[in-house]
Design an enzyme around this catalytic site. Structure first.
Site, PDB file in Angstrom:
ATOM      1  N   ASP A  16      73.468 -41.192 -36.520  1.00 15.27           N
ATOM      2  CA  ASP A  16      74.914 -41.812 -35.420  1.00 15.27           C
ATOM      3  C   ASP A  16      75.562 -43.042 -35.802  1.00 15.27           C
ATOM      4  OD1 ASP A  16      75.631 -41.543 -32.851  1.00 15.27           O
ATOM      5  OD2 ASP A  16      74.141 -42.337 -31.947  1.00 15.27           O
ATOM      6  N   CYS A 240      80.276 -41.218 -31.586  1.00 15.75           N
ATOM      7  CA  CYS A 240      79.915 -39.604 -31.606  1.00 15.75           C
ATOM      8  C   CYS A 240      81.259 -39.308 -31.422  1.00 15.75           C
ATOM      9  CB  CYS A 240      78.966 -38.865 -29.806  1.00 15.75           C
ATOM     10  SG  CYS A 240      79.477 -37.159 -30.331  1.00 15.75           S
TER      11      CYS A 240
HETATM   12  P1  HMG Z   1      80.483 -22.687 -33.687  1.00 16.24           P
HETATM   13  O1  HMG Z   1      81.936 -23.181 -34.782  1.00 16.24           O
HETATM   14  O2  HMG Z   1      79.904 -22.615 -32.993  1.00 16.24           O
HETATM   15  O3  HMG Z   1      79.423 -22.106 -34.443  1.00 16.24           O
HETATM   16  O4  HMG Z   1      80.002 -24.427 -34.389  1.00 16.24           O
HETATM   17  P2  HMG Z   1      79.509 -20.833 -35.085  1.00 16.24           P
HETATM   18  O5  HMG Z   1      77.930 -20.465 -35.551  1.00 16.24           O
HETATM   19  O6  HMG Z   1      80.682 -19.478 -34.745  1.00 16.24           O
HETATM   20  O7  HMG Z   1      79.499 -21.353 -37.533  1.00 16.24           O
HETATM   21  C1  HMG Z   1      81.195 -21.006 -37.250  1.00 16.24           C
HETATM   22  C2  HMG Z   1      80.999 -21.783 -38.299  1.00 16.24           C
HETATM   23  O8  HMG Z   1      80.510 -23.076 -38.684  1.00 16.24           O
HETATM   24  C3  HMG Z   1      80.988 -20.882 -39.707  1.00 16.24           C
HETATM   25  O9  HMG Z   1      81.255 -21.099 -41.473  1.00 16.24           O
HETATM   26  C4  HMG Z   1      79.139 -21.395 -40.096  1.00 16.24           C
HETATM   27  O10 HMG Z   1      78.365 -20.449 -40.777  1.00 16.24           O
HETATM   28  C5  HMG Z   1      79.532 -22.542 -39.738  1.00 16.24           C
HETATM   29  P3  HMG Z   1      82.963 -20.408 -41.601  1.00 16.24           P
HETATM   30  O11 HMG Z   1      82.655 -19.247 -41.457  1.00 16.24           O
HETATM   31  O12 HMG Z   1      83.831 -21.126 -40.203  1.00 16.24           O
HETATM   32  O13 HMG Z   1      83.069 -20.724 -42.441  1.00 16.24           O
HETATM   33  N1  HMG Z   1      78.251 -23.599 -39.405  1.00 16.24           N
HETATM   34  C6  HMG Z   1      77.031 -24.287 -39.782  1.00 16.24           C
HETATM   35  N2  HMG Z   1      77.447 -25.362 -40.524  1.00 16.24           N
HETATM   36  C7  HMG Z   1      76.335 -26.086 -41.098  1.00 16.24           C
HETATM   37  N3  HMG Z   1      75.631 -26.407 -40.399  1.00 16.24           N
HETATM   38  C8  HMG Z   1      75.634 -25.437 -38.836  1.00 16.24           C
HETATM   39  C9  HMG Z   1      76.458 -24.649 -38.948  1.00 16.24           C
HETATM   40  N4  HMG Z   1      76.541 -23.936 -37.929  1.00 16.24           N
HETATM   41  C10 HMG Z   1      77.449 -23.079 -37.858  1.00 16.24           C
HETATM   42  N5  HMG Z   1      73.895 -26.462 -38.837  1.00 16.24           N
HETATM   43  C11 HMG Z   1      78.438 -26.244 -34.091  1.00 16.24           C
HETATM   44  C12 HMG Z   1      78.604 -24.894 -33.523  1.00 16.24           C
HETATM   45  C13 HMG Z   1      77.122 -26.505 -33.797  1.00 16.24           C
HETATM   46  C14 HMG Z   1      77.541 -26.075 -35.710  1.00 16.24           C
HETATM   47  C15 HMG Z   1      79.239 -27.667 -33.934  1.00 16.24           C
HETATM   48  O14 HMG Z   1      79.729 -27.695 -33.247  1.00 16.24           O
HETATM   49  C16 HMG Z   1      78.975 -28.557 -35.385  1.00 16.24           C
HETATM   50  O15 HMG Z   1      78.651 -28.165 -36.138  1.00 16.24           O
HETATM   51  N6  HMG Z   1      78.863 -29.491 -34.424  1.00 16.24           N
HETATM   52  C17 HMG Z   1      78.632 -30.936 -34.204  1.00 16.24           C
HETATM   53  C18 HMG Z   1      78.357 -31.762 -33.613  1.00 16.24           C
HETATM   54  C19 HMG Z   1      77.456 -32.823 -33.996  1.00 16.24           C
HETATM   55  O16 HMG Z   1      76.885 -33.392 -34.927  1.00 16.24           O
HETATM   56  N7  HMG Z   1      78.071 -34.029 -33.353  1.00 16.24           N
HETATM   57  C20 HMG Z   1      77.358 -35.410 -33.433  1.00 16.24           C
HETATM   58  C21 HMG Z   1      76.123 -35.678 -33.206  1.00 16.24           C
HETATM   59  S1  HMG Z   1      75.382 -35.517 -31.284  1.00 16.24           S
HETATM   60  C22 HMG Z   1      75.839 -37.415 -31.255  1.00 16.24           C
HETATM   61  O17 HMG Z   1      76.465 -38.021 -31.585  1.00 16.24           O
HETATM   62  C23 HMG Z   1      74.926 -37.760 -29.834  1.00 16.24           C
HETATM   63  C24 HMG Z   1      73.516 -38.311 -29.953  1.00 16.24           C
HETATM   64  O18 HMG Z   1      73.844 -39.630 -30.719  1.00 16.24           O
HETATM   65  C25 HMG Z   1      73.009 -38.711 -28.625  1.00 16.24           C
HETATM   66  C26 HMG Z   1      73.833 -39.746 -27.716  1.00 16.24           C
HETATM   67  O19 HMG Z   1      74.484 -40.508 -27.980  1.00 16.24           O
HETATM   68  O20 HMG Z   1      74.667 -39.069 -26.743  1.00 16.24           O
HETATM   69  C27 HMG Z   1      72.699 -37.200 -31.262  1.00 16.24           C
HETATM   70 MG    MG Z   2      73.884 -41.431 -30.115  1.00 17.86          MG
END
Ligand code: HMG
Ligand code: MG
Length: 302
Positions: A16, A240
């Site tokens: 994070d 985030c």
């Molecule tokens: P999407 O675009 O809807 O996914 O993203 P998709 O299934 O349509 O795939 C699109 C492309 O992403 C494809 O690649 C997939 O292969 C690739 P392309 O064909 O275009 O080259 N892909 C991936 N690559 C690597 N790893 C994967 C993966 N999945 C698909 N797992 C997705 C959906 C969830 C992947 C995207 O929205 C994403 O990566 N989001 C990131 C969100 C994130 O990390 N946010 C920060 C963390 S959450 C947080 O900080 C909150 C927390 O701390 C609690 C709080 O404080 O609230 C936890």
């Molecule tokens: Mg967080």
């Protein structure tokens, strides 16, 4: 008051904390940070995430970081996995626990993981099933349990709804996250109360960002309800990328100082933790976000 005698602090700084850094942070620095955190006595560390590198470039070195860590017995290393693709990638690195991450706010779910809350649960379900089948623990992060950057206030009913969905797919424990740090003690307690409709007190952790300077008060409010798992970031790193303007998690040093001051055991060596925070702050080229660390470093220097 049910204040616990012992608290588990989970440092989420490497994930994070660093996910939002604009400047590249070398994998070697992330690895060294994990090593310093575990040397300071942290027993749970959230190391990285297996998300799209287009969405979060800073976590693209997940394999390198996980492979570079010298693991200590008794320490759990958790990672974020939003879907099966992420889970399969994570599996290669043998995490102790995986984290699926959903939101109590529809708009945040869309911005953060590009799907609705209901769709996110559909995606998480096979991930949870596969992880449990392999003996890997499963945590669910619940974002925006108090407020959302897009929707404003979030009601406890929506938190209870998400908690119920998480429970329904087999998630073992959940984080009640105040993603944008807008919560105040009574509102955070209401979000925890809503979560407790579906999870036991031992299965709930507090995850408070400190944007409005309320995170320590919120930690105390959660402690008074008996919550004994808390997530924080060394040096107060983080935020985030899909919650613009939100600052880092409450600093681990500040939480540990609070807890030790209340006579609550954490197993953490505050001096060593301050050193870990000083290390990463120096690497990032800015002062620590921890008030406690700054005070203790100033005291050391004088
Ligand atoms: P999407 O675009 O809807 O996914 O993203 P998709 O299934 O349509 O795939 C699109 C492309 O992403 C494809 O690649 C997939 O292969 C690739 P392309 O064909 O275009 O080259 N892909 C991936 N690559 C690597 N790893 C994967 C993966 N999945 C698909 N797992 C997705 C959906 C969830 C992947 C995207 O929205 C994403 O990566 N989001 C990131 C969100 C994130 O990390 N946010 C920060 C963390 S959450 C947080 O900080 C909150 C927390 O701390 C609690 C709080 O404080 O609230 C936890
Ligand atoms: Mg967080």
């Amino acid at each position: 008051m049910n204040t616990p005698a012992r608290v588990k602090v989970i440092d989420v700084g490497p994930r994070d904390g660093l996910q939002n850094e604009k400047q590249p942070v070398p994998a070697a620095v992330k690895i060294e940070l994990v090593h310093r955190l575990q040397a300071a006595g942290l027993k749970e560390i959230e190391v990285t995430s297996y998300v799209s590198p287009k969405w979060v470039p800073q976590m693209a070195d997940n394999h390198e970081v996980m492979a570079g860590i010298t693991r200590l017995p008794g320490v759990a290393y958790s990672v974020l996995t939003p879907n099966l693709k992420g889970f399969e990638a994570a599996l290669l690195d043998q995490p102790s626990e995986i984290v699926v991450f959903g939101a109590a706010s529809e708009a945040f779910s869309q911005k953060n993981i590009n799907c609705s809350i209901a769709e996110s649960i559909e995606r998480f379900a096979p991930v949870v099933e596969a992880a449990l089948a392999k003996g890997i623990a499963v945590r669910g992060a619940m974002s925006c349990t108090v407020g959302c950057p897009y929707e404003g206030d979030i009601s406890p009913e929506r938190v209870a709804y998400l908690a119920q969905l998480m429970k329904g797919i087999g998630v073992q424990r959940v984080d009640v996250a105040d993603t944008i740090g807008v919560g105040t003690p009574r509102r955070v307690q209401a979000a925890i109360e809503a979560t407790l409709q579906h999870f036991g007190i031992d299965e709930v952790s507090g995850h408070f960002h400190d944007t409005y300077g309320q995170a320590l008060s919120n930690t105390l409010a959660a402690l008074e309800m008996g919550v004994w798992n808390f997530q924080s970031s060394v040096a107060g790193l983080g935020g985030c990328p899909y919650a613009k303007g939100a600052t880092g998690n409450v600093a681990t040093e500040d939480v540990v100082y609070l807890l030790h001051g209340m006579g609550i055991d954490t197993g953490i060596d505050l001096d060593a933790l301050v050193d870990a925070g000083a290390y990463i702050s120096e690497q990032l080229g800015r002062p620590s976000g921890s008030r406690v660390a700054r005070a203790l470093l100033a005291k050391r220097a004088s």
